[in-house]
Every structure is written in C-alpha cells, then in structure tokens.
Design an enzyme around this catalytic site. Sequence first.
Site, PDB file in Angstrom:
ATOM      1  N   CYS A  75       0.852  -1.186   0.000  1.00 55.84           N
ATOM      2  CA  CYS A  75       0.000   0.000   0.000  1.00 55.84           C
ATOM      3  C   CYS A  75       0.891   1.239   0.000  1.00 55.84           C
ATOM      4  CB  CYS A  75      -0.866  -0.036   1.260  1.00 55.84           C
ATOM      5  SG  CYS A  75      -1.949   1.391   1.462  1.00 55.84           S
ATOM      6  N   CYS A 187      -1.221   3.371  -6.712  1.00 63.95           N
ATOM      7  CA  CYS A 187      -2.044   2.812  -5.629  1.00 63.95           C
ATOM      8  C   CYS A 187      -2.291   1.372  -6.050  1.00 63.95           C
ATOM      9  CB  CYS A 187      -3.360   3.585  -5.539  1.00 63.95           C
ATOM     10  SG  CYS A 187      -4.627   2.758  -4.533  1.00 63.95           S
TER      11      CYS A 187
END
Length: 259
Positions: A75, A187
Amino acid sequence: MSSIDKAIGVFDSGLGGISVLKELRSLMPQEDYLYYGDSSFAPYGVKTKEEITKRCRSICAFFISQGVKAVVIACNTATSACVKELRTLYPDLPIVGMEPALKPAVNGRHQQHVLVLATQFTLKEKKFEQLMSRFDEDNTIYRQPCPKLVELVEAGRLEDEAAVNSALREYLKPYDMERMDSIVLGCTHFVFYRSQLRNLIGDHIALVDGNAGTARHVQELLQERGICRKPSSAVGEVRIYNSLNKEAILKLSRELLER
Ligand code: DGL
C-alpha cells in the site's frame, strides 16, 4: 520454527494489495503468505497519518503474533504514512514498502509527460514531494487522486463496465492524452484496472506500476538474509484475513488473487 519456514506477511488498506500478492506468488510460489486486508477501515487515502499509523501498527502486531519472517506494505498510502515508524518498532524484521513508480516511468529520459494516479494522502505527503523533486525539473508530472477506483474494487464492482469507465474517464479528462508518455498506477488498487485503462488510452502510453519491482526487492532481501525458500515444486499456502471478517470479502479476495 526457523525463519526460513515462516510466512511473509502482506497487507493493504483492503483488497489492492492482492495485486502485489499475485506478483509475489508468481516470483516466489514456494513461500507461504499471510494477507491482511483492512477493508473495514478502507479507504486509507482520505484518513489522517495518525489514523493510518494506528491501524498499521496493529496489523504488524498481528503478523508478529503469527510469526512472519518479513512484512510487505502492499500500500503506497500506508508506506507514506508510517514505514519509518514500523521499521523503528521492528528493527529486526525486513519491512518492504511501496512508492509510486515514477522512477521506472521516467526511466532516465527527459521531457516526459507523466500522470501519477494515487490516493489523496500519498500525493500530498512529503515523501511524494521528495520523489517528485527528483524528476520534475526535466519532466512534466501531473497528479490525480482517484478515490472512486478504490471504492469500486472494495465493493467488488470491477466488472461493472459503466461505473468503471465513467470513473476512469472522469479522472483522465483534465489531461491531454496525446501528449502523455506514461501513467503511473501509484495505488495498488489501481493495478486491477490495467485492461480497462488500456482500452481507454490506446497503445502509445505506458502503464507503470511498482508491483514487480517490489516483489523482486522482497526476494533480494530474503536472499541476502538467507531466509528465502529454495524454489521447489511444492507451492506454498496463502492465508487471507480481513478486518471485515465476512465470508463475502474473503471470497472476493480469493477471486482477485486468481483473476
Ligand atoms: N491501496 C492503497 C495504496 O496503494 C490505498 C487505497 C486506499 O485505501 O485509499 O495506496
């Protein structure tokens, strides 16, 4: 249990990190993996640094209680919020984070036009400012937060063509795609949109993500420490946990992994 036999812990705010887990599994299928998706708290991208850090600390504590040999922060947002703090808390544990793959997108070239898609949090953090400052003198870099792309993955709506295309069009609209050289998927949730993006932008723009690079980095780190399992015909196991603790989210996680 000796370190080499332990699993690798991989986590994300939700299901995006499964795109990284896929890459890790394809590079090191002989390893065992524990995946933790924090879907009950997703999206991280609109939360504060303190809120994100608190969640990531407890996920790492969970991994430690399970006995992992390394942690992958799959992440970009969580990495910008707290990779330093987690490394300080667990100095003996290899912890690999992620950042938007701007460097491979520019790839030593000049006058590139690069669009970075990431979360609001990642794009406003100092870590990203520092990364940008290494490339924006010679190149034109645009940044675009895309919260709907996180929501659609979490809601299991990746196949909802109308919703996906309308969100992608909305985020690409402000930019001149004729001039764009590459788009960075900054992302891990966005990696699941590769084919839909490709259909919208045509073939002339490179789509760059950091997943393969991250998997190679994890492998190198494990090899340096002598805790990488030898390649074998035996395939390791993947255990999936999610803070939502609902059968539907675990099923969706499995589907994304096998997609
Ligand atoms: N998948 C995450 C990332 O790579 C964040 C998505 C979110 O929870 O906002 O940044």
